[in-house]
Write a protein that holds these residues in place. Sequence first.
Motif, PDB file in Angstrom:
ATOM      1  N   GLY A  23       0.897  -1.072  -0.215  1.00 15.90           N
ATOM      2  CA  GLY A  23      -0.007  -0.019  -0.071  1.00 15.90           C
ATOM      3  C   GLY A  23       0.874   1.239  -0.121  1.00 15.90           C
ATOM      4  O   GLY A  23       1.779   1.323   0.587  1.00 15.90           O
ATOM      5  N   LYS A  45       1.660  -3.401   9.746  1.00 16.43           N
ATOM      6  CA  LYS A  45       2.387  -3.316   8.287  1.00 16.43           C
ATOM      7  C   LYS A  45       3.785  -2.977   8.369  1.00 16.43           C
ATOM      8  O   LYS A  45       4.388  -2.227   9.262  1.00 16.43           O
ATOM      9  CB  LYS A  45       1.683  -2.119   7.574  1.00 16.43           C
ATOM     10  CG  LYS A  45       0.455  -2.075   7.578  1.00 16.43           C
ATOM     11  CD  LYS A  45      -0.248  -2.981   7.215  1.00 16.43           C
ATOM     12  CE  LYS A  45      -1.912  -2.975   7.184  1.00 16.43           C
ATOM     13  NZ  LYS A  45      -2.740  -4.173   7.191  1.00 16.43           N
ATOM     14  N   TYR A  79      -5.136   7.961   4.657  1.00 16.09           N
ATOM     15  CA  TYR A  79      -4.258   7.078   5.158  1.00 16.09           C
ATOM     16  C   TYR A  79      -4.639   5.876   6.164  1.00 16.09           C
ATOM     17  O   TYR A  79      -4.308   4.835   6.147  1.00 16.09           O
ATOM     18  CB  TYR A  79      -3.050   7.658   5.699  1.00 16.09           C
ATOM     19  CG  TYR A  79      -2.459   8.717   4.758  1.00 16.09           C
ATOM     20  CD1 TYR A  79      -2.461   8.488   3.272  1.00 16.09           C
ATOM     21  CD2 TYR A  79      -1.822   9.877   5.568  1.00 16.09           C
ATOM     22  CE1 TYR A  79      -1.884   9.751   2.620  1.00 16.09           C
ATOM     23  CE2 TYR A  79      -1.483  11.047   4.569  1.00 16.09           C
ATOM     24  CZ  TYR A  79      -1.545  10.587   3.148  1.00 16.09           C
ATOM     25  OH  TYR A  79      -0.969  11.921   2.453  1.00 16.09           O
ATOM     26  N   ALA A 133       1.327   2.657  10.777  1.00 13.19           N
ATOM     27  CA  ALA A 133       1.468   1.571  10.029  1.00 13.19           C
ATOM     28  C   ALA A 133       2.139   0.406  10.758  1.00 13.19           C
ATOM     29  O   ALA A 133       1.587  -0.750  10.743  1.00 13.19           O
ATOM     30  CB  ALA A 133       2.383   1.845   8.837  1.00 13.19           C
ATOM     31  N   VAL A 189      -3.081  -5.533   3.322  1.00 12.87           N
ATOM     32  CA  VAL A 189      -1.987  -4.892   2.947  1.00 12.87           C
ATOM     33  C   VAL A 189      -0.730  -5.517   3.843  1.00 12.87           C
ATOM     34  O   VAL A 189      -0.956  -5.425   4.979  1.00 12.87           O
ATOM     35  CB  VAL A 189      -2.179  -3.293   2.833  1.00 12.87           C
ATOM     36  CG1 VAL A 189      -0.824  -2.624   3.105  1.00 12.87           C
ATOM     37  CG2 VAL A 189      -3.074  -2.624   2.235  1.00 12.87           C
ATOM     38  N   LEU A 249       1.157   5.330   0.713  1.00 13.43           N
ATOM     39  CA  LEU A 249       0.877   6.414   1.396  1.00 13.43           C
ATOM     40  C   LEU A 249       0.894   7.694   0.870  1.00 13.43           C
ATOM     41  O   LEU A 249       2.008   8.215   1.067  1.00 13.43           O
ATOM     42  CB  LEU A 249       1.148   6.322   2.978  1.00 13.43           C
ATOM     43  CG  LEU A 249       0.669   5.118   3.831  1.00 13.43           C
ATOM     44  CD1 LEU A 249       1.202   5.376   5.237  1.00 13.43           C
ATOM     45  CD2 LEU A 249      -0.752   4.940   3.913  1.00 13.43           C
ATOM     46  N   LEU A 287      -6.266   2.909   4.414  1.00 13.67           N
ATOM     47  CA  LEU A 287      -5.290   2.018   4.033  1.00 13.67           C
ATOM     48  C   LEU A 287      -4.831   0.955   4.835  1.00 13.67           C
ATOM     49  O   LEU A 287      -4.765  -0.162   4.826  1.00 13.67           O
ATOM     50  CB  LEU A 287      -4.346   2.722   3.046  1.00 13.67           C
ATOM     51  CG  LEU A 287      -3.357   1.723   2.306  1.00 13.67           C
ATOM     52  CD1 LEU A 287      -2.874   2.395   1.085  1.00 13.67           C
ATOM     53  CD2 LEU A 287      -2.191   1.356   3.062  1.00 13.67           C
ATOM     54  N   LEU A 288      -4.468   1.671   6.201  1.00 13.00           N
ATOM     55  CA  LEU A 288      -3.733   0.943   7.041  1.00 13.00           C
ATOM     56  C   LEU A 288      -4.778  -0.102   7.869  1.00 13.00           C
ATOM     57  O   LEU A 288      -4.340  -1.144   8.277  1.00 13.00           O
ATOM     58  CB  LEU A 288      -3.165   1.619   8.089  1.00 13.00           C
ATOM     59  CG  LEU A 288      -2.042   2.784   7.931  1.00 13.00           C
ATOM     60  CD1 LEU A 288      -1.478   3.640   9.011  1.00 13.00           C
ATOM     61  CD2 LEU A 288      -0.792   2.091   7.425  1.00 13.00           C
ATOM     62  N   VAL A 312       3.749  -0.960   3.743  1.00 11.25           N
ATOM     63  CA  VAL A 312       3.430   0.286   3.131  1.00 11.25           C
ATOM     64  C   VAL A 312       4.821   1.019   2.722  1.00 11.25           C
ATOM     65  O   VAL A 312       5.893   0.793   3.303  1.00 11.25           O
ATOM     66  CB  VAL A 312       2.696   1.292   4.193  1.00 11.25           C
ATOM     67  CG1 VAL A 312       1.254   0.546   4.565  1.00 11.25           C
ATOM     68  CG2 VAL A 312       3.448   1.294   5.512  1.00 11.25           C
ATOM     69  N   TYR A 313       4.668   2.029   1.870  1.00 12.34           N
ATOM     70  CA  TYR A 313       5.787   2.843   1.143  1.00 12.34           C
ATOM     71  C   TYR A 313       5.491   4.092   1.673  1.00 12.34           C
ATOM     72  O   TYR A 313       4.118   4.511   1.367  1.00 12.34           O
ATOM     73  CB  TYR A 313       5.926   2.601  -0.037  1.00 12.34           C
ATOM     74  CG  TYR A 313       7.032   3.730  -0.820  1.00 12.34           C
ATOM     75  CD1 TYR A 313       8.137   3.735  -0.224  1.00 12.34           C
ATOM     76  CD2 TYR A 313       6.419   4.571  -1.827  1.00 12.34           C
ATOM     77  CE1 TYR A 313       8.963   4.982  -0.566  1.00 12.34           C
ATOM     78  CE2 TYR A 313       7.092   5.516  -2.023  1.00 12.34           C
ATOM     79  CZ  TYR A 313       8.518   5.725  -1.739  1.00 12.34           C
ATOM     80  OH  TYR A 313       9.289   6.950  -2.073  1.00 12.34           O
ATOM     81  N   VAL A 314       5.983   4.721   2.311  1.00  8.36           N
ATOM     82  CA  VAL A 314       5.714   6.173   3.249  1.00  8.36           C
ATOM     83  C   VAL A 314       6.722   7.165   2.350  1.00  8.36           C
ATOM     84  O   VAL A 314       7.864   7.379   2.718  1.00  8.36           O
ATOM     85  CB  VAL A 314       6.026   6.141   4.530  1.00  8.36           C
ATOM     86  CG1 VAL A 314       5.557   7.369   5.125  1.00  8.36           C
ATOM     87  CG2 VAL A 314       5.302   5.000   5.341  1.00  8.36           C
TER      88      VAL A 314
END
Lengths: 362, 362
Positions: free
Chosen positions: A11, A97, A64, A92, A73, A13, A67-68, A76-78
Amino acid sequence: MSEHGHVIKFGILGCAGIARKVSRAITLSPNSALFAVASRSLDKARLFATANGFPPDARLYGSYEALLDDPEVDAVYVPLPTSLHVVWAVAAAEKGKHVLLEKPVALSAGEFDVIVATCERNGVQLMDGTMWMHHPRTAKMKDFLRDGDAFGRFMAIHSCFTFAADPDFLKNDIRVKPDLDSLGALGDVGWYCVRAILWVVDFELPKTVTALQGSVLNDSGVILSCGGSLLWGDGKVATFHCSFMSHLTMDITALGTNGTLHVHDFVIPYQEKEASYTTASGSGFDDLVSCWVPKPSEHLVTTDLPQEALMVKEFSSLVGGIKSRGLKPDTKWPLLSRKTQLILDLVKKSIDNGFMPVEVIG
Amino acid sequence: MSEHGHVIKFGILGCAGIARKVSRAITLSPNSALFAVASRSLDKARLFATANGFPPDARLYGSYEALLDDPEVDAVYVPLPTSLHVVWAVAAAEKGKHVLLEKPVALSAGEFDVIVATCERNGVQLMDGTMWMHHPRTAKMKDFLRDGDAFGRFMAIHSCFTFAADPDFLKNDIRVKPDLDSLGALGDVGWYCVRAILWVVDFELPKTVTALQGSVLNDSGVILSCGGSLLWGDGKVATFHCSFMSHLTMDITALGTNGTLHVHDFVIPYQEKEASYTTASGSGFDDLVSCWVPKPSEHLVTTDLPQEALMVKEFSSLVGGIKSRGLKPDTKWPLLSRKTQLILDLVKKSIDNGFMPVEVIG
């Protein structure tokens, strides 16, 4: 499960520019997949997904948090502004995550420690987005630096990363706003210089860090250009220069007792599929000191996957190991992030202290 | 008189290693000739003349005074230890000899001023032995640096010159003896770094000079390795690193607002007859920030005469103008020497002051 083990569902962000590059990397990496994207606006998320190769059934979120909350998921890429890292990386991790976090990882090492502790407590992998660490050229260059004959003992390094930001960037970009990214050029491009320096010395922390006279700050106190000088207890030295105000340049020059390494595109290679570096070993002069013997030589390294895909692959492989084989998260990557951030903090401290040396306490 | 005007008759004071290279240069240069050599031992002078292409009737002297008393000697080349420069350059000038003086030109800028004043009083040309200034590549690189579009405004430079001296050098060479060459690596290789920095900024003196933490001095206080940071009033910055303790490296990296210059063999080109440098202008990235657009380009410059012969030719041409056309000695060259020496002095002063910034008063 693919032939590579788990395919990690990502996912993303936020829809920052850099997220486009990393989205492609997630697609290219064999053990990861684009699964969801969140933006504060659902429309923006939809546009981003469409433009960046997300599958038709990708999940789109208008916040956000949402998604969390998606249990499917994995990671996550932040790519959010640095000031938001601690909030969203912590959120996250608390949702289980795994976290691929853009650099600079936080506003300070102390803040990053909160992220690290939360990731550890929740058993999730944490890694920063320093792509060049994952290029096969980097490993080849390290082989040279470790070669006691060809390179000898490390003595000195200079690293430089600059680019010439346009007037709009210098006025409006996240990276020049004190509430979003207070370290400015030091956090953005200086991060890579400091990482290169630490990489060369196998991440041994220096004894002192001294900012160089001549740093440039904007009206809000955000760094637009600065430099630093690092000294280790055994006499090793390093200097770096980073700036938003000079033409694109990204150099490492590492000096050993027996050899020299030069690379001029260490952060982003000139070309995606091949990259070079130059070494010299045991060079002297001819009898009349009129030419070099031997001359330096250039080395070419090819890669099928671009470095950002190799980064995603490494991260996903660690996540896969945790998910499928019950492995512990790798602690090396957060430690490298932490040391890099610490040195950035101390350069800033030295600037604030009138360019006096600051002692490094790991 | 040759087609090039006067052929300048050179006398060489001493048989240092570097004098072999310059003897060949005098032979190669069309407007100069090897005429005499002096050593404290007549045998040594004879051996040197035989080994270095002197004509059979070359005049051999067992003392420097005797050579200076020879009325047919037009000019002297002085490769003596730095501590002897002031004595012999002054003696030569007082005998009406033009002076090609090895670098560093003196133990201090104040001492060099005595040499300059004596040369001026006696109407003789003074030039230092910084060979790379005379390579046609240097002029080509300067064209790039002066190009307001391709390079833009100068912002920052890093220069480096190191070589790994062997244990015998570190113990016995002239350049590590406090009574012969008190500035050590700073005077020997740092000279070129500082010259490169000043050359890039058209010899505008900086506002402050700060030595970098981590300098290495031998037991007698002679510098074996050091670095410096220079700052100009308008924000331009420079750093350099010089050392007898790292592998052979000689770099200039100059950053402008629009372009970057890299050269890795600026002091002594890899090859005698051709030399290259790399420039980049207006470089950015492709859409996904995955490669450079445009990439840097390499430029090759060929030369029939090696740079040291071009240096001798320039010096002899100035001397010829004085002798045959009554011109005044050129004041540019001594001024460049003086500024270079001044910065070296201030780096040393900053080291002695615990790495505090030193104000530059030209």
